[in-house]
Scaffold this motif. Structure first.
Motif, PDB file in Angstrom:
ATOM      1  N   TYR A   1      36.746  34.124  44.351  1.00 10.99           N
ATOM      2  CA  TYR A   1      36.851  35.584  44.313  1.00 10.99           C
ATOM      3  C   TYR A   1      37.106  35.975  42.867  1.00 10.99           C
ATOM      4  O   TYR A   1      37.960  35.387  42.192  1.00 10.99           O
ATOM      5  CB  TYR A   1      37.982  36.066  45.215  1.00 10.99           C
ATOM      6  CG  TYR A   1      38.313  37.527  45.099  1.00 10.99           C
ATOM      7  CD1 TYR A   1      37.426  38.500  45.542  1.00 10.99           C
ATOM      8  CD2 TYR A   1      39.526  37.959  44.539  1.00 10.99           C
ATOM      9  CE1 TYR A   1      37.722  39.846  45.441  1.00 10.99           C
ATOM     10  CE2 TYR A   1      39.835  39.302  44.442  1.00 10.99           C
ATOM     11  CZ  TYR A   1      38.927  40.237  44.895  1.00 10.99           C
ATOM     12  OH  TYR A   1      39.230  41.576  44.789  1.00 10.99           O
TER      13      TYR A   1
ATOM     14  N   ALA B   1      39.910  31.518  45.140  1.00 11.69           N
ATOM     15  CA  ALA B   1      40.590  32.573  45.907  1.00 11.69           C
ATOM     16  C   ALA B   1      41.885  32.045  46.499  1.00 11.69           C
ATOM     17  O   ALA B   1      41.967  30.882  46.908  1.00 11.69           O
ATOM     18  CB  ALA B   1      39.667  33.069  47.018  1.00 11.69           C
TER      19      ALA B   1
ATOM     20  N   THR C   1      43.478  36.052  50.344  1.00 13.88           N
ATOM     21  CA  THR C   1      42.136  36.606  50.142  1.00 13.88           C
ATOM     22  C   THR C   1      41.133  35.954  51.087  1.00 13.88           C
ATOM     23  O   THR C   1      40.309  36.637  51.708  1.00 13.88           O
ATOM     24  CB  THR C   1      41.700  36.406  48.682  1.00 13.88           C
ATOM     25  OG1 THR C   1      42.626  37.085  47.820  1.00 13.88           O
ATOM     26  CG2 THR C   1      40.308  36.957  48.439  1.00 13.88           C
TER      27      THR C   1
END
Length: 342
Positions: free
Chosen positions: A256, A261, A265
Protein backbone atom coordinates in the motif's frame (compact mmCIF):
# COMPACT_ATOMS: atom_id res chain seq x y z
CA UNK A 1 -12.07 -4.10 -28.81
CA UNK A 2 -13.44 -0.58 -28.41
CA UNK A 3 -12.53 0.21 -24.84
CA UNK A 4 -15.04 2.24 -22.84
CA UNK A 5 -16.08 4.78 -25.39
CA UNK A 6 -19.04 5.55 -23.14
CA UNK A 7 -18.27 6.82 -19.68
CA UNK A 8 -19.99 5.36 -16.61
CA UNK A 9 -21.73 8.34 -15.08
CA UNK A 10 -24.08 9.07 -12.20
CA UNK A 11 -27.48 10.51 -12.94
CA UNK A 12 -27.60 14.24 -13.66
CA UNK A 13 -23.80 14.61 -13.78
CA UNK A 14 -22.25 16.65 -16.57
CA UNK A 15 -19.53 14.96 -18.61
CA UNK A 16 -16.99 17.38 -20.03
CA UNK A 17 -15.12 16.37 -23.19
CA UNK A 18 -11.35 15.96 -22.91
CA UNK A 19 -10.26 16.16 -26.53
CA UNK A 20 -6.59 15.87 -25.60
CA UNK A 21 -7.04 12.45 -23.96
CA UNK A 22 -7.11 9.17 -25.86
CA UNK A 23 -9.05 6.72 -23.66
CA UNK A 24 -10.65 6.25 -20.28
CA UNK A 25 -8.33 3.38 -19.42
CA UNK A 26 -4.76 4.64 -19.58
CA UNK A 27 -1.52 2.65 -19.66
CA UNK A 28 0.62 3.45 -16.62
CA UNK A 29 4.26 3.17 -17.65
CA UNK A 30 6.08 2.74 -14.32
CA UNK A 31 6.13 -1.11 -14.40
CA UNK A 32 7.81 -1.24 -17.82
CA UNK A 33 10.51 0.96 -16.29
CA UNK A 34 11.59 -2.07 -14.23
CA UNK A 35 9.62 -1.11 -11.15
CA UNK A 36 10.29 -3.82 -8.50
CA UNK A 37 11.23 -6.40 -11.15
CA UNK A 38 13.00 -6.36 -14.49
CA UNK A 39 11.16 -6.53 -17.80
CA UNK A 40 13.10 -7.14 -21.01
CA UNK A 41 12.78 -4.77 -23.96
CA UNK A 42 10.92 -7.23 -26.17
CA UNK A 43 8.31 -8.04 -23.51
CA UNK A 44 7.79 -4.38 -22.68
CA UNK A 45 7.31 -3.42 -26.33
CA UNK A 46 4.95 -6.36 -26.92
CA UNK A 47 2.88 -5.27 -23.91
CA UNK A 48 2.61 -1.69 -25.19
CA UNK A 49 1.62 -2.82 -28.68
CA UNK A 50 -0.96 -5.21 -27.25
CA UNK A 51 -2.44 -2.41 -25.13
CA UNK A 52 -2.84 -0.30 -28.26
CA UNK A 53 -4.53 -3.18 -30.07
CA UNK A 54 -6.88 -3.64 -27.11
CA UNK A 55 -8.07 -0.07 -27.50
CA UNK A 56 -5.98 1.69 -24.87
CA UNK A 57 -5.18 5.05 -26.40
CA UNK A 58 -3.53 7.03 -23.59
CA UNK A 59 -0.06 6.17 -22.33
CA UNK A 60 1.46 7.76 -19.24
CA UNK A 61 5.13 7.80 -18.34
CA UNK A 62 7.83 9.95 -16.71
CA UNK A 63 11.60 10.38 -16.93
CA UNK A 64 11.73 9.02 -13.38
CA UNK A 65 10.22 5.66 -14.35
CA UNK A 66 13.31 3.55 -14.85
CA UNK A 67 15.43 6.71 -15.28
CA UNK A 68 14.31 7.11 -18.89
CA UNK A 69 13.73 3.42 -19.59
CA UNK A 70 9.92 3.63 -19.57
CA UNK A 71 9.94 6.58 -21.97
CA UNK A 72 12.41 4.87 -24.30
CA UNK A 73 10.38 1.68 -24.42
CA UNK A 74 7.14 3.54 -25.04
CA UNK A 75 8.83 5.57 -27.75
CA UNK A 76 10.13 2.47 -29.50
CA UNK A 77 6.80 0.63 -29.41
CA UNK A 78 4.49 3.53 -30.20
CA UNK A 79 6.72 4.68 -33.04
CA UNK A 80 5.08 1.86 -35.01
CA UNK A 81 1.61 3.36 -34.50
CA UNK A 82 0.11 6.45 -36.15
CA UNK A 83 0.87 9.38 -33.81
CA UNK A 84 -2.70 10.66 -34.10
CA UNK A 85 -4.03 7.31 -32.81
CA UNK A 86 -2.89 7.80 -29.20
CA UNK A 87 -2.10 10.44 -26.60
CA UNK A 88 0.89 10.69 -24.27
CA UNK A 89 1.52 12.16 -20.88
CA UNK A 90 4.92 12.57 -19.31
CA UNK A 91 6.37 14.66 -16.53
CA UNK A 92 9.00 17.22 -15.62
CA UNK A 93 10.72 17.96 -12.32
CA UNK A 94 13.61 15.51 -12.46
CA UNK A 95 16.65 15.29 -14.71
CA UNK A 96 18.10 11.89 -15.58
CA UNK A 97 21.87 11.66 -15.43
CA UNK A 98 24.46 8.96 -16.08
CA UNK A 99 26.15 7.71 -12.91
CA UNK A 100 28.39 4.67 -13.22
CA UNK A 101 28.46 4.29 -9.44
CA UNK A 102 24.68 4.04 -9.13
CA UNK A 103 23.81 0.35 -8.85
CA UNK A 104 21.18 0.32 -6.10
CA UNK A 105 18.09 2.49 -5.77
CA UNK A 106 15.72 2.73 -2.83
CA UNK A 107 12.75 3.71 -5.03
CA UNK A 108 12.23 0.28 -6.57
CA UNK A 109 13.51 0.83 -10.13
CA UNK A 110 15.96 -1.89 -11.14
CA UNK A 111 18.24 0.13 -13.41
CA UNK A 112 21.99 0.58 -13.08
CA UNK A 113 24.19 3.45 -14.16
CA UNK A 114 21.63 6.26 -13.97
CA UNK A 115 20.18 8.54 -11.34
CA UNK A 116 17.36 11.06 -11.09
CA UNK A 117 17.91 14.56 -9.71
CA UNK A 118 15.11 16.96 -8.76
CA UNK A 119 15.12 20.17 -10.79
CA UNK A 120 12.08 22.46 -10.85
CA UNK A 121 13.86 25.40 -12.47
CA UNK A 122 12.82 26.80 -15.84
CA UNK A 123 15.99 25.42 -17.42
CA UNK A 124 15.44 22.04 -15.77
CA UNK A 125 11.88 21.83 -17.09
CA UNK A 126 12.94 22.66 -20.65
CA UNK A 127 15.87 20.24 -20.57
CA UNK A 128 13.68 17.46 -19.17
CA UNK A 129 11.02 18.08 -21.81
CA UNK A 130 13.53 18.01 -24.68
CA UNK A 131 15.02 14.75 -23.41
CA UNK A 132 11.55 13.21 -23.12
CA UNK A 133 10.74 14.14 -26.73
CA UNK A 134 13.90 12.36 -27.87
CA UNK A 135 13.20 9.21 -25.84
CA UNK A 136 9.55 9.12 -26.92
CA UNK A 137 10.31 9.75 -30.63
CA UNK A 138 7.70 12.49 -30.85
CA UNK A 139 7.53 16.21 -31.51
CA UNK A 140 4.83 16.93 -28.94
CA UNK A 141 3.35 15.71 -25.67
CA UNK A 142 -0.39 15.76 -25.12
CA UNK A 143 -0.32 16.16 -21.32
CA UNK A 144 2.69 17.55 -19.43
CA UNK A 145 2.68 17.14 -15.66
CA UNK A 146 4.85 18.62 -12.90
CA UNK A 147 6.02 15.59 -10.98
CA UNK A 148 6.11 14.95 -7.23
CA UNK A 149 5.93 18.35 -5.64
CA UNK A 150 4.50 18.36 -2.13
CA UNK A 151 5.46 18.26 1.54
CA UNK A 152 5.40 14.47 1.77
CA UNK A 153 8.09 14.25 -0.89
CA UNK A 154 10.21 17.28 -0.05
CA UNK A 155 9.76 17.84 3.68
CA UNK A 156 11.45 21.00 4.87
CA UNK A 157 12.19 22.04 1.27
CA UNK A 158 8.51 22.06 0.32
CA UNK A 159 7.91 25.81 0.66
CA UNK A 160 10.92 26.68 -1.50
CA UNK A 161 10.05 24.09 -4.13
CA UNK A 162 6.42 25.21 -4.23
CA UNK A 163 7.56 28.79 -4.82
CA UNK A 164 9.95 27.71 -7.59
CA UNK A 165 7.20 25.62 -9.15
CA UNK A 166 4.86 28.61 -9.27
CA UNK A 167 7.55 31.06 -10.38
CA UNK A 168 9.50 28.94 -12.87
CA UNK A 169 8.30 25.41 -13.62
CA UNK A 170 4.61 25.98 -14.27
CA UNK A 171 5.16 29.18 -16.32
CA UNK A 172 7.70 27.30 -18.47
CA UNK A 173 5.14 24.53 -18.99
CA UNK A 174 2.52 27.12 -19.94
CA UNK A 175 4.91 28.53 -22.55
CA UNK A 176 5.35 25.05 -24.03
CA UNK A 177 1.58 24.75 -24.22
CA UNK A 178 1.29 28.14 -25.91
CA UNK A 179 3.87 27.02 -28.48
CA UNK A 180 1.89 23.85 -29.23
CA UNK A 181 4.58 21.55 -27.81
CA UNK A 182 1.99 20.18 -25.38
CA UNK A 183 -1.78 20.45 -25.23
CA UNK A 184 -2.48 20.40 -21.49
CA UNK A 185 -0.46 21.00 -18.33
CA UNK A 186 -0.90 20.08 -14.71
CA UNK A 187 0.40 18.17 -11.71
CA UNK A 188 1.33 14.54 -11.22
CA UNK A 189 1.34 13.92 -7.46
CA UNK A 190 0.37 11.53 -4.66
CA UNK A 191 -1.03 14.05 -2.18
CA UNK A 192 -4.09 16.27 -2.11
CA UNK A 193 -2.64 19.14 -0.09
CA UNK A 194 -0.23 20.41 -2.73
CA UNK A 195 -2.99 20.42 -5.35
CA UNK A 196 -5.03 22.70 -3.12
CA UNK A 197 -1.99 24.93 -2.63
CA UNK A 198 -1.36 25.33 -6.36
CA UNK A 199 -4.89 25.58 -7.77
CA UNK A 200 -5.72 29.10 -6.47
CA UNK A 201 -2.45 30.48 -7.84
CA UNK A 202 -2.01 28.85 -11.24
CA UNK A 203 -4.59 27.66 -13.77
CA UNK A 204 -4.24 23.93 -14.45
CA UNK A 205 -5.79 21.78 -17.14
CA UNK A 206 -5.33 18.45 -15.40
CA UNK A 207 -4.18 16.75 -12.21
CA UNK A 208 -2.96 13.17 -12.00
CA UNK A 209 -3.58 12.08 -8.42
CA UNK A 210 -2.19 8.65 -7.55
CA UNK A 211 -3.80 6.46 -4.92
CA UNK A 212 -6.02 9.07 -3.30
CA UNK A 213 -9.28 8.76 -5.24
CA UNK A 214 -9.77 5.02 -5.42
CA UNK A 215 -12.29 2.40 -4.37
CA UNK A 216 -10.20 1.83 -1.25
CA UNK A 217 -9.63 5.48 -0.35
CA UNK A 218 -11.52 8.72 -0.95
CA UNK A 219 -11.05 10.60 2.33
CA UNK A 220 -7.86 12.33 1.18
CA UNK A 221 -9.25 13.64 -2.10
CA UNK A 222 -12.69 15.08 -1.42
CA UNK A 223 -11.56 18.72 -1.41
CA UNK A 224 -9.45 18.48 -4.58
CA UNK A 225 -12.17 16.59 -6.44
CA UNK A 226 -14.66 19.33 -5.59
CA UNK A 227 -12.20 22.05 -6.61
CA UNK A 228 -11.40 20.25 -9.86
CA UNK A 229 -15.06 20.03 -10.78
CA UNK A 230 -15.59 23.69 -9.91
CA UNK A 231 -12.54 24.89 -11.84
CA UNK A 232 -12.91 22.57 -14.85
CA UNK A 233 -9.70 20.66 -14.08
CA UNK A 234 -9.66 17.11 -15.45
CA UNK A 235 -8.59 14.44 -12.97
CA UNK A 236 -6.55 11.40 -13.93
CA UNK A 237 -7.13 8.78 -11.23
CA UNK A 238 -3.89 6.84 -10.99
CA UNK A 239 -3.00 3.90 -8.77
CA UNK A 240 -6.54 2.44 -8.78
CA UNK A 241 -5.38 -0.74 -7.02
CA UNK A 242 -3.50 1.20 -4.31
CA UNK A 243 -0.15 -0.50 -5.04
CA UNK A 244 -1.85 -3.82 -5.68
CA UNK A 245 -3.91 -3.88 -2.50
CA UNK A 246 -7.15 -4.33 -4.47
CA UNK A 247 -5.66 -5.82 -7.61
CA UNK A 248 -5.50 -9.47 -6.66
CA UNK A 249 -7.92 -11.97 -8.14
CA UNK A 250 -8.39 -13.91 -4.90
CA UNK A 251 -7.50 -11.52 -2.10
CA UNK A 252 -5.69 -8.34 -1.12
CA UNK A 253 -2.09 -7.68 -2.00
CA UNK A 254 0.51 -6.91 0.63
CA UNK A 255 1.56 -3.43 -0.51
CA UNK A 256 0.00 0.00 0.00
CA UNK A 257 1.47 3.37 -0.99
CA UNK A 258 4.50 1.63 -2.55
CA UNK A 259 5.43 -0.05 0.75
CA UNK A 260 4.46 -3.16 2.74
CA UNK A 261 0.93 -2.76 4.14
CA UNK A 262 0.27 -3.08 7.85
CA UNK A 263 -2.19 -5.61 9.25
CA UNK A 264 -5.01 -3.09 9.69
CA UNK A 265 -4.75 -1.96 6.05
CA UNK A 266 -4.78 -5.53 4.73
CA UNK A 267 -7.72 -6.36 7.00
CA UNK A 268 -9.71 -3.42 5.65
CA UNK A 269 -8.88 -4.46 2.09
CA UNK A 270 -10.13 -7.96 2.88
CA UNK A 271 -13.52 -6.47 3.72
CA UNK A 272 -13.88 -5.29 0.11
CA UNK A 273 -13.27 -8.85 -1.08
CA UNK A 274 -15.72 -10.27 1.44
CA UNK A 275 -18.49 -7.77 0.66
CA UNK A 276 -18.14 -7.96 -3.11
CA UNK A 277 -17.93 -11.76 -3.09
CA UNK A 278 -21.54 -11.80 -1.91
CA UNK A 279 -22.57 -10.11 -5.17
CA UNK A 280 -20.14 -12.16 -7.30
CA UNK A 281 -18.22 -9.01 -8.20
CA UNK A 282 -14.52 -8.89 -9.05
CA UNK A 283 -12.82 -6.40 -6.73
CA UNK A 284 -10.33 -5.38 -9.44
CA UNK A 285 -13.16 -4.57 -11.85
CA UNK A 286 -14.87 -2.42 -9.23
CA UNK A 287 -11.55 -0.69 -8.48
CA UNK A 288 -10.99 0.23 -12.14
CA UNK A 289 -14.54 1.36 -12.85
CA UNK A 290 -15.26 3.24 -9.62
CA UNK A 291 -13.19 6.43 -10.28
CA UNK A 292 -14.80 7.02 -13.69
CA UNK A 293 -18.19 7.63 -12.09
CA UNK A 294 -16.93 10.98 -10.78
CA UNK A 295 -17.64 13.74 -13.33
CA UNK A 296 -14.20 15.27 -12.81
CA UNK A 297 -12.35 12.07 -13.73
CA UNK A 298 -11.26 11.79 -17.37
CA UNK A 299 -9.33 8.52 -17.16
CA UNK A 300 -8.11 5.84 -14.78
CA UNK A 301 -4.37 5.15 -15.08
CA UNK A 302 -3.40 1.57 -14.37
CA UNK A 303 0.21 0.40 -14.22
CA UNK A 304 0.65 -2.50 -16.67
CA UNK A 305 3.63 -4.84 -16.99
CA UNK A 306 2.57 -7.70 -19.26
CA UNK A 307 0.15 -8.77 -21.96
CA UNK A 308 -1.75 -10.75 -19.34
CA UNK A 309 -2.18 -7.64 -17.19
CA UNK A 310 -3.41 -5.66 -20.19
CA UNK A 311 -6.01 -8.33 -20.97
CA UNK A 312 -7.07 -8.46 -17.34
CA UNK A 313 -7.51 -4.69 -17.14
CA UNK A 314 -9.43 -4.57 -20.42
CA UNK A 315 -11.78 -7.31 -19.23
CA UNK A 316 -12.26 -5.62 -15.86
CA UNK A 317 -13.24 -2.36 -17.52
CA UNK A 318 -15.99 -4.16 -19.43
CA UNK A 319 -17.16 -6.42 -16.60
CA UNK A 320 -20.79 -5.83 -15.52
CA UNK A 321 -21.10 -4.74 -11.89
CA UNK A 322 -24.55 -5.01 -10.30
CA UNK A 323 -26.04 -2.03 -8.51
CA UNK A 324 -26.25 -4.09 -5.33
CA UNK A 325 -22.46 -4.31 -5.23
CA UNK A 326 -22.16 -0.54 -4.79
CA UNK A 327 -25.02 -0.55 -2.27
CA UNK A 328 -23.31 -3.30 -0.30
CA UNK A 329 -20.09 -1.29 -0.10
CA UNK A 330 -22.02 1.77 1.12
CA UNK A 331 -23.92 -0.28 3.68
CA UNK A 332 -20.62 -1.69 4.96
CA UNK A 333 -19.22 1.83 5.40
CA UNK A 334 -16.48 1.23 2.83
CA UNK A 335 -17.30 4.26 0.66
CA UNK A 336 -17.26 7.89 1.77
CA UNK A 337 -20.67 9.57 1.99
CA UNK A 338 -21.82 11.10 -1.29
CA UNK A 339 -19.18 9.69 -3.65
CA UNK A 340 -20.72 8.78 -7.02
CA UNK A 341 -20.74 5.20 -8.23
CA UNK A 342 -21.27 3.84 -11.74
Amino acid sequence: MALLTTKPNPANATVRPHAWLGSQLSFGGAPIGNLYESVDDASACATIAHAWRQGIRHFDTAPYYGYGLSESRLGAALNEMPRASFTLSTKVGRLIEDDAQQTKHSDGFIVDGRRARFDYSRDGVLRSFEASLRRLHTDHIDVLLLHDIGAETHGDQHAAILRQSLDEALPAMAELRAQGACKAIGLGVNEEAVCLEVMPHFPLDVIMLAGRYTLFEQQHSQAVMAQAQQRGVAMLAAGPYNSGLLGGANGPGNFYNYAPADEATVARAQRFYDVLARTHTDVGAAALQFPLAHPAVASVVCGLRSIAEVDQAAARMQAPIPDQAWRALRDAGLLEDGVPTP
